[in-house]
Design a protein around this motif. Structure first.
Motif, PDB file in Angstrom:
ATOM      1  N   MET A 220       0.841  -1.196   0.000  1.00 60.57           N
ATOM      2  CA  MET A 220       0.000   0.000   0.000  1.00 60.57           C
ATOM      3  C   MET A 220       0.883   1.257   0.000  1.00 60.57           C
ATOM      4  O   MET A 220       2.078   1.186   0.277  1.00 60.57           O
ATOM      5  N   LYS A 221       0.290   2.395  -0.292  1.00 61.93           N
ATOM      6  CA  LYS A 221       1.028   3.662  -0.332  1.00 61.93           C
ATOM      7  C   LYS A 221       1.394   4.076   1.098  1.00 61.93           C
ATOM      8  O   LYS A 221       0.499   4.319   1.925  1.00 61.93           O
ATOM      9  N   PRO A 222       2.679   4.158   1.421  1.00 68.82           N
ATOM     10  CA  PRO A 222       3.096   4.527   2.774  1.00 68.82           C
ATOM     11  C   PRO A 222       2.546   5.899   3.185  1.00 68.82           C
ATOM     12  O   PRO A 222       2.532   6.844   2.400  1.00 68.82           O
ATOM     13  N   GLY A 223       2.054   5.979   4.421  1.00 71.00           N
ATOM     14  CA  GLY A 223       1.574   7.235   4.978  1.00 71.00           C
ATOM     15  C   GLY A 223       0.192   7.664   4.544  1.00 71.00           C
ATOM     16  O   GLY A 223      -0.338   8.653   5.023  1.00 71.00           O
ATOM     17  N   HIS A 224      -0.423   6.931   3.612  1.00 68.83           N
ATOM     18  CA  HIS A 224      -1.773   7.277   3.135  1.00 68.83           C
ATOM     19  C   HIS A 224      -2.804   6.573   4.020  1.00 68.83           C
ATOM     20  O   HIS A 224      -2.711   5.372   4.243  1.00 68.83           O
ATOM     21  N   ALA A 225      -3.771   7.311   4.518  1.00 70.20           N
ATOM     22  CA  ALA A 225      -4.808   6.731   5.385  1.00 70.20           C
ATOM     23  C   ALA A 225      -5.918   6.120   4.528  1.00 70.20           C
ATOM     24  O   ALA A 225      -6.424   6.761   3.600  1.00 70.20           O
ATOM     25  N   TYR A 226      -6.280   4.874   4.835  1.00 71.48           N
ATOM     26  CA  TYR A 226      -7.326   4.144   4.124  1.00 71.48           C
ATOM     27  C   TYR A 226      -8.464   3.813   5.082  1.00 71.48           C
ATOM     28  O   TYR A 226      -8.235   3.625   6.280  1.00 71.48           O
ATOM     29  N   GLY A 227      -9.660   3.687   4.548  1.00 75.66           N
ATOM     30  CA  GLY A 227     -10.807   3.206   5.305  1.00 75.66           C
ATOM     31  C   GLY A 227     -11.116   1.791   4.843  1.00 75.66           C
ATOM     32  O   GLY A 227     -10.982   1.473   3.662  1.00 75.66           O
ATOM     33  N   VAL A 228     -11.518   0.937   5.773  1.00 74.35           N
ATOM     34  CA  VAL A 228     -11.833  -0.451   5.445  1.00 74.35           C
ATOM     35  C   VAL A 228     -13.070  -0.859   6.217  1.00 74.35           C
ATOM     36  O   VAL A 228     -13.166  -0.610   7.427  1.00 74.35           O
TER      37      VAL A 228
ATOM     38  N   VAL B 259     -14.821  -7.501   2.193  1.00 65.84           N
ATOM     39  CA  VAL B 259     -14.100  -6.400   2.832  1.00 65.84           C
ATOM     40  C   VAL B 259     -13.686  -5.455   1.721  1.00 65.84           C
ATOM     41  O   VAL B 259     -13.111  -5.883   0.712  1.00 65.84           O
ATOM     42  N   VAL B 260     -13.999  -4.173   1.887  1.00 64.79           N
ATOM     43  CA  VAL B 260     -13.677  -3.167   0.881  1.00 64.79           C
ATOM     44  C   VAL B 260     -12.692  -2.167   1.470  1.00 64.79           C
ATOM     45  O   VAL B 260     -12.887  -1.680   2.586  1.00 64.79           O
ATOM     46  N   ILE B 261     -11.637  -1.880   0.704  1.00 65.73           N
ATOM     47  CA  ILE B 261     -10.683  -0.827   1.073  1.00 65.73           C
ATOM     48  C   ILE B 261     -11.085   0.428   0.316  1.00 65.73           C
ATOM     49  O   ILE B 261     -11.260   0.411  -0.911  1.00 65.73           O
ATOM     50  N   HIS B 262     -11.241   1.526   1.063  1.00 68.05           N
ATOM     51  CA  HIS B 262     -11.594   2.830   0.506  1.00 68.05           C
ATOM     52  C   HIS B 262     -10.358   3.732   0.526  1.00 68.05           C
ATOM     53  O   HIS B 262      -9.493   3.577   1.405  1.00 68.05           O
TER      54      HIS B 262
ATOM     55  N   TRP C 109     -15.027  -1.520  11.244  1.00 69.64           N
ATOM     56  CA  TRP C 109     -14.111  -0.572  10.615  1.00 69.64           C
ATOM     57  C   TRP C 109     -12.689  -1.018  10.907  1.00 69.64           C
ATOM     58  O   TRP C 109     -12.329  -1.281  12.057  1.00 69.64           O
ATOM     59  N   LEU C 110     -11.865  -1.078   9.875  1.00 66.80           N
ATOM     60  CA  LEU C 110     -10.473  -1.505   9.990  1.00 66.80           C
ATOM     61  C   LEU C 110      -9.554  -0.473   9.339  1.00 66.80           C
ATOM     62  O   LEU C 110      -8.634  -0.811   8.601  1.00 66.80           O
ATOM     63  N   ASP C 111      -9.792   0.806   9.600  1.00 64.11           N
ATOM     64  CA  ASP C 111      -8.993   1.866   8.991  1.00 64.11           C
ATOM     65  C   ASP C 111      -7.515   1.689   9.358  1.00 64.11           C
ATOM     66  O   ASP C 111      -7.197   1.228  10.455  1.00 64.11           O
ATOM     67  N   PHE C 112      -6.629   2.063   8.428  1.00 64.90           N
ATOM     68  CA  PHE C 112      -5.199   1.908   8.677  1.00 64.90           C
ATOM     69  C   PHE C 112      -4.405   2.935   7.882  1.00 64.90           C
ATOM     70  O   PHE C 112      -4.892   3.500   6.905  1.00 64.90           O
ATOM     71  N   THR C 113      -3.167   3.165   8.312  1.00 64.45           N
ATOM     72  CA  THR C 113      -2.195   3.983   7.597  1.00 64.45           C
ATOM     73  C   THR C 113      -0.906   3.173   7.525  1.00 64.45           C
ATOM     74  O   THR C 113      -0.294   2.896   8.552  1.00 64.45           O
ATOM     75  N   PRO C 114      -0.486   2.756   6.318  1.00 64.25           N
ATOM     76  CA  PRO C 114       0.720   1.944   6.196  1.00 64.25           C
ATOM     77  C   PRO C 114       1.980   2.704   6.589  1.00 64.25           C
ATOM     78  O   PRO C 114       2.083   3.916   6.386  1.00 64.25           O
ATOM     79  N   GLY C 115       2.935   1.968   7.119  1.00 65.77           N
ATOM     80  CA  GLY C 115       4.232   2.534   7.461  1.00 65.77           C
ATOM     81  C   GLY C 115       5.097   2.683   6.220  1.00 65.77           C
ATOM     82  O   GLY C 115       4.639   2.471   5.089  1.00 65.77           O
ATOM     83  N   PRO C 116       6.379   3.007   6.420  1.00 69.28           N
ATOM     84  CA  PRO C 116       7.297   3.245   5.297  1.00 69.28           C
ATOM     85  C   PRO C 116       7.394   2.087   4.303  1.00 69.28           C
ATOM     86  O   PRO C 116       7.613   2.299   3.121  1.00 69.28           O
TER      87      PRO C 116
END
Length: 117
Positions: free
Chosen positions: A20-28, A93-96, A64-71
């Motif tokens: 995933m794109k590092p530092g970008h916040a996603y909703g799940v 499961v959908v990633i937004h 809800w499984l929102d996340f922000t990937p690390g580097p």
């Protein structure tokens, strides 16, 4: 994606992603229908207490499984509820592309969720 349903009807859903794109916040969120070619095929969010009221779309009534990937582009998320899924009503499961209750659908995974016992 892993889901555990205890005999008590509690549910824990765990998500692990990479690439995933590092530092970008996603909703799940868990959605009602299986994935399809059209991003809308997964239907709306699974709700413990189904409602048309927009205030019902919240982390207490939905998974809800929102996340922000690390580097390295990896992340983990976990949601636990004291309720279980109704049979046949939680299927993907959908990633937004935004956290919370907004954002375009960027990925979908059909998941064979088990109903509460």
């Amino acid at each position: 994606m892993r889901q555990y349903t205890a005999d008590s009807g509690e549910t824990t859903v765990k998500l692990r992603v990479k690439g995933m794109k590092p530092g970008h916040a996603y909703g799940v969120h868990v959605h009602r229908k299986p994935c399809g070619a059209d991003p809308a095929a997964a239907g709306g969010h699974y709700q413990h207490r189904p409602s048309d009221d927009p205030r019902a779309a919240n982390p207490d009534n939905e998974v809800w499984l929102d996340f922000t990937p690390g580097p390295g582009g990896q992340a983990r998320a976990r949601a636990h509820h004291d309720w279980g899924f109704r049979p046949g009503q939680a299927n993907s499961v959908v990633i937004h592309d935004e956290p919370g209750n907004h954002g375009a659908r960027v990925a979908c995974f059909t998941v064979p969720f088990r109903p509460a016992r």
